[in-house]
Design a protein around this motif. Structure first.
Motif, PDB file in Angstrom:
ATOM      1  N   ILE A   1      91.393  29.280  76.919  1.00 32.09           N
ATOM      2  CA  ILE A   1      92.106  29.773  78.099  1.00 32.09           C
ATOM      3  C   ILE A   1      92.712  28.619  78.876  1.00 32.09           C
ATOM      4  CG2 ILE A   1      91.810  30.954  80.309  1.00 32.09           C
ATOM      5  CD1 ILE A   1      89.625  32.641  78.971  1.00 32.09           C
ATOM      6  N   LEU A   2      91.951  27.543  79.036  1.00 33.91           N
ATOM      7  CA  LEU A   2      92.447  26.384  79.780  1.00 33.91           C
ATOM      8  C   LEU A   2      93.656  25.758  79.082  1.00 33.91           C
ATOM      9  CD1 LEU A   2      92.170  24.290  82.046  1.00 33.91           C
ATOM     10  CD2 LEU A   2      90.537  23.054  80.590  1.00 33.91           C
ATOM     11  N   VAL A   3      93.553  25.540  77.773  1.00 32.98           N
ATOM     12  CA  VAL A   3      94.662  24.927  77.036  1.00 32.98           C
ATOM     13  C   VAL A   3      95.890  25.833  77.076  1.00 32.98           C
ATOM     14  CG1 VAL A   3      95.438  24.192  74.741  1.00 32.98           C
ATOM     15  CG2 VAL A   3      93.134  23.615  75.538  1.00 32.98           C
ATOM     16  N   PHE A   4      95.681  27.129  76.925  1.00 32.81           N
ATOM     17  CA  PHE A   4      96.802  28.073  76.979  1.00 32.81           C
ATOM     18  C   PHE A   4      97.487  28.015  78.340  1.00 32.81           C
ATOM     19  CE2 PHE A   4      98.738  32.198  77.735  1.00 32.81           C
ATOM     20  CZ  PHE A   4      99.418  32.433  76.547  1.00 32.81           C
ATOM     21  N   ALA A   5      96.709  27.985  79.425  1.00 34.12           N
ATOM     22  CA  ALA A   5      97.287  27.945  80.772  1.00 34.12           C
ATOM     23  C   ALA A   5      98.079  26.658  80.994  1.00 34.12           C
ATOM     24  CB  ALA A   5      96.181  28.088  81.819  1.00 34.12           C
ATOM     25  N   VAL A   6      97.534  25.532  80.545  1.00 33.35           N
ATOM     26  CA  VAL A   6      98.230  24.251  80.738  1.00 33.35           C
ATOM     27  C   VAL A   6      99.537  24.221  79.948  1.00 33.35           C
ATOM     28  CG1 VAL A   6      98.097  21.776  80.285  1.00 33.35           C
ATOM     29  CG2 VAL A   6      96.126  22.970  81.258  1.00 33.35           C
ATOM     30  N   LEU A   7      99.475  24.614  78.673  1.00 30.42           N
ATOM     31  CA  LEU A   7     100.682  24.600  77.853  1.00 30.42           C
ATOM     32  C   LEU A   7     101.721  25.588  78.370  1.00 30.42           C
ATOM     33  CD1 LEU A   7      99.184  24.310  74.249  1.00 30.42           C
ATOM     34  CD2 LEU A   7     100.159  22.513  75.682  1.00 30.42           C
TER      35      LEU A   7
ATOM     36  N   SER B   1     102.142  26.487  81.477  1.00 22.03           N
ATOM     37  CA  SER B   1     102.742  25.900  82.676  1.00 22.03           C
ATOM     38  C   SER B   1     103.840  24.912  82.313  1.00 22.03           C
ATOM     39  CB  SER B   1     101.663  25.201  83.514  1.00 22.03           C
ATOM     40  OG  SER B   1     100.668  26.112  83.934  1.00 22.03           O
ATOM     41  N   PHE B   2     103.562  24.031  81.336  1.00 21.68           N
ATOM     42  CA  PHE B   2     104.589  23.085  80.889  1.00 21.68           C
ATOM     43  C   PHE B   2     105.787  23.822  80.290  1.00 21.68           C
ATOM     44  CE2 PHE B   2     101.077  19.912  80.870  1.00 21.68           C
ATOM     45  CZ  PHE B   2     101.712  18.932  81.637  1.00 21.68           C
ATOM     46  N   LEU B   3     105.515  24.923  79.580  1.00 17.38           N
ATOM     47  CA  LEU B   3     106.596  25.708  78.986  1.00 17.38           C
ATOM     48  C   LEU B   3     107.499  26.276  80.065  1.00 17.38           C
ATOM     49  CD1 LEU B   3     107.971  27.204  76.623  1.00 17.38           C
ATOM     50  CD2 LEU B   3     106.233  29.000  76.893  1.00 17.38           C
ATOM     51  N   TRP B   4     106.919  26.877  81.097  1.00 20.49           N
ATOM     52  CA  TRP B   4     107.715  27.458  82.172  1.00 20.49           C
ATOM     53  C   TRP B   4     108.502  26.383  82.923  1.00 20.49           C
ATOM     54  CZ3 TRP B   4     103.530  31.308  84.325  1.00 20.49           C
ATOM     55  CH2 TRP B   4     103.505  32.443  83.507  1.00 20.49           C
ATOM     56  N   ILE B   5     107.874  25.244  83.164  1.00 20.40           N
ATOM     57  CA  ILE B   5     108.591  24.151  83.839  1.00 20.40           C
ATOM     58  C   ILE B   5     109.790  23.703  83.010  1.00 20.40           C
ATOM     59  CG2 ILE B   5     108.415  21.745  84.576  1.00 20.40           C
ATOM     60  CD1 ILE B   5     105.490  22.309  85.316  1.00 20.40           C
ATOM     61  N   GLY B   6     109.589  23.596  81.692  1.00 18.28           N
ATOM     62  CA  GLY B   6     110.687  23.206  80.822  1.00 18.28           C
ATOM     63  C   GLY B   6     111.824  24.212  80.836  1.00 18.28           C
ATOM     64  N   VAL B   7     111.493  25.497  80.832  1.00 16.92           N
ATOM     65  CA  VAL B   7     112.528  26.538  80.871  1.00 16.92           C
ATOM     66  C   VAL B   7     113.310  26.470  82.173  1.00 16.92           C
ATOM     67  CG1 VAL B   7     112.902  29.032  80.993  1.00 16.92           C
ATOM     68  CG2 VAL B   7     111.353  28.086  79.280  1.00 16.92           C
ATOM     69  N   VAL B   8     112.611  26.292  83.294  1.00 16.50           N
ATOM     70  CA  VAL B   8     113.287  26.208  84.590  1.00 16.50           C
ATOM     71  C   VAL B   8     114.217  25.003  84.635  1.00 16.50           C
ATOM     72  CG1 VAL B   8     112.935  25.809  87.054  1.00 16.50           C
ATOM     73  CG2 VAL B   8     111.497  27.454  85.846  1.00 16.50           C
ATOM     74  N   VAL B   9     113.764  23.867  84.119  1.00 19.27           N
ATOM     75  CA  VAL B   9     114.596  22.660  84.117  1.00 19.27           C
ATOM     76  C   VAL B   9     115.852  22.878  83.274  1.00 19.27           C
ATOM     77  CG1 VAL B   9     114.712  20.265  83.339  1.00 19.27           C
ATOM     78  CG2 VAL B   9     112.694  21.081  84.580  1.00 19.27           C
ATOM     79  N   VAL B  10     115.691  23.455  82.084  1.00 22.93           N
ATOM     80  CA  VAL B  10     116.834  23.685  81.203  1.00 22.93           C
ATOM     81  C   VAL B  10     117.818  24.656  81.848  1.00 22.93           C
ATOM     82  CG1 VAL B  10     117.557  24.643  78.986  1.00 22.93           C
ATOM     83  CG2 VAL B  10     115.571  23.136  79.113  1.00 22.93           C
ATOM     84  N   MET B  11     117.313  25.746  82.438  1.00 23.75           N
ATOM     85  CA  MET B  11     118.190  26.716  83.087  1.00 23.75           C
ATOM     86  C   MET B  11     118.943  26.081  84.251  1.00 23.75           C
ATOM     87  SD  MET B  11     116.030  30.304  83.080  1.00 23.75           S
ATOM     88  CE  MET B  11     117.417  31.168  83.811  1.00 23.75           C
ATOM     89  N   THR B  12     118.275  25.208  84.991  1.00 23.69           N
ATOM     90  CA  THR B  12     118.936  24.532  86.106  1.00 23.69           C
ATOM     91  C   THR B  12     120.051  23.628  85.615  1.00 23.69           C
ATOM     92  OG1 THR B  12     116.859  24.562  87.360  1.00 23.69           O
ATOM     93  CG2 THR B  12     118.573  23.038  88.105  1.00 23.69           C
ATOM     94  N   ILE B  13     119.800  22.881  84.541  1.00 24.78           N
ATOM     95  CA  ILE B  13     120.823  21.988  83.987  1.00 24.78           C
ATOM     96  C   ILE B  13     122.020  22.794  83.491  1.00 24.78           C
ATOM     97  CG2 ILE B  13     121.322  20.366  82.121  1.00 24.78           C
ATOM     98  CD1 ILE B  13     118.435  19.393  82.348  1.00 24.78           C
TER      99      ILE B  13
END
Length: 351
Positions: free
Chosen positions: A50-56, A58-70
């Protein structure tokens, strides 16, 4: 004194992971929800997963937001024809892609964190049973087509004339935008639907099902070995997440509970995710295509993607009634096909 090699202490020694890439075999004779309870299972694996899934995630969502912003910055805001709809299509593509990335994420958790075959997340055979998947897709397609044909006769159906007119105006740019939207839907919706099933009906059910010890006689072990906690968790988690963001959609939430619980039970009964993926993929394709044709791509995340042809935002008792009817018929037909075609419902027992 050294005991004879033939003498075992009790309980027998547990297997030890000798390599960081060790992989446990699928447990013999087990139901789908117990496949994560391998010989290499340890009590701390579920919380770690559960911990590893939550961390990964979170990084996935941050990456998507960054790409969409660019992409939004580089897009220049309104230079292309129908730029508003092009932006909706781009947002849809990013949203579906981010959900589709849950597939490698779930498989990574199973293979690396839980030290087991990634295929055991899919079925008791450790793989996708393609013939059975085809049968389930065909059943889902017939029922979803019937459902979509009946929706225009329902009282709550009302088309948005402006949206329909906008999408049927026949302009070259409008047709290109529509074709682009349909291409995104056809390519990415099956992956998004499969990802949700791998996570909700696969990872969640097997995490819960792994908690009960196979030899434990305590109340906790007996309860957790039974399929019902896994069915409850896999069937209601998505509905709970939806209700937290759409608190006023009571009937839609109830419909999601019906859909999720039925698909969780069907996953257990058929020994794999194929039946749940089949209905989810077909329903989502129907619903997303309807949104594209009516010019409602921006509302995809606000409505229901169950019941195939339901209008976006429909939240009435008929929503629940239609879902119960469709899901009930699907379960009945799939169970009939299960008896006829006979895919394995428990993992194999080796002689």
């Amino acid at each position: 004194m050294t005991p004879a090699p033939s003498v075992w202490a009790w309980p027998p020694p547990r297997p030890v992971r000798r390599s960081r890439f060790a992989r446990a075999e699928i447990p013999e004779g087990e139901s789908y929800h117990r496949l994560a309870r391998t010989p290499l299972f340890r009590w701390w694996i579920p919380p770690l997963a559960i911990l590893v899934f939550a961390v990964l995630l979170s990084f996935l969502w941050i990456g998507v937001v960054v790409v969409m912003t660019i992409v939004a910055i580089l897009g220049g805001g309104g230079l292309a024809p129908d730029s508003a709809r092009v932006g909706e299509i781009a947002g849809l593509a990013f949203g579906l892609s981010s959900m589709a990335l849950l597939i490698p994420l779930a498989l990574f958790i199973a293979r690396v964190v839980q030290w087991r075959s990634a295929g055991s997340l899919i079925s008791v055979d450790g793989r996708v049973r393609w013939r059975w998947m085809g049968v389930c897709l065909l059943v889902a397609l017939m029922l979803a087509g019937t459902c979509a044909a009946l929706v225009p006769m329902l009282p709550f159906h009302s088309a948005d004339d402006a949206a329909v007119e906008a999408t049927s105006a026949g302009t070259r740019a409008g047709i290109q935008v529509l074709l682009a939207a349909l291409t995104v839907i056809v390519l990415l919706v099956p992956l998004q639907s499969a990802a949700e099933e791998l996570t909700m009906r696969g990872l969640v059910m097997q995490l819960v099902g792994s908690l009960g010890s196979e030899h434990g006689e305590g109340a906790f072990s007996r309860v957790m070995r039974s399929p019902w906690p896994a069915i409850l968790a896999g069937g209601t988690l998505f509905a709970a997440l939806y209700a937290s963001t759409h608190p006023g959609h009571v009937w839609t939430t109830a419909s999601l509970v019906v859909f999720g619980a039925a698909m969780s039970w069907l996953t257990l009964r058929t020994g794999g995710l194929e039946a749940a993926i089949g209905l989810h993929v077909v329903n989502s394709l129907f619903q997303f295509t309807r949104c594209a044709l009516e010019g409602r791509l921006s509302e995809v995340g606000t409505g229901v993607v169950i019941g195939a042809g339901l209008p976006v935002g429909a939240d009435t008792p008929l929503t629940l009634l239609l879902t119960v009817a469709q899901v009930g018929l699907y379960v009945a037909v799939v169970l009939w096909c299960l008896r006829r075609f006979g895919p394995a419902t428990r993992s194999a027992v080796h002689a």
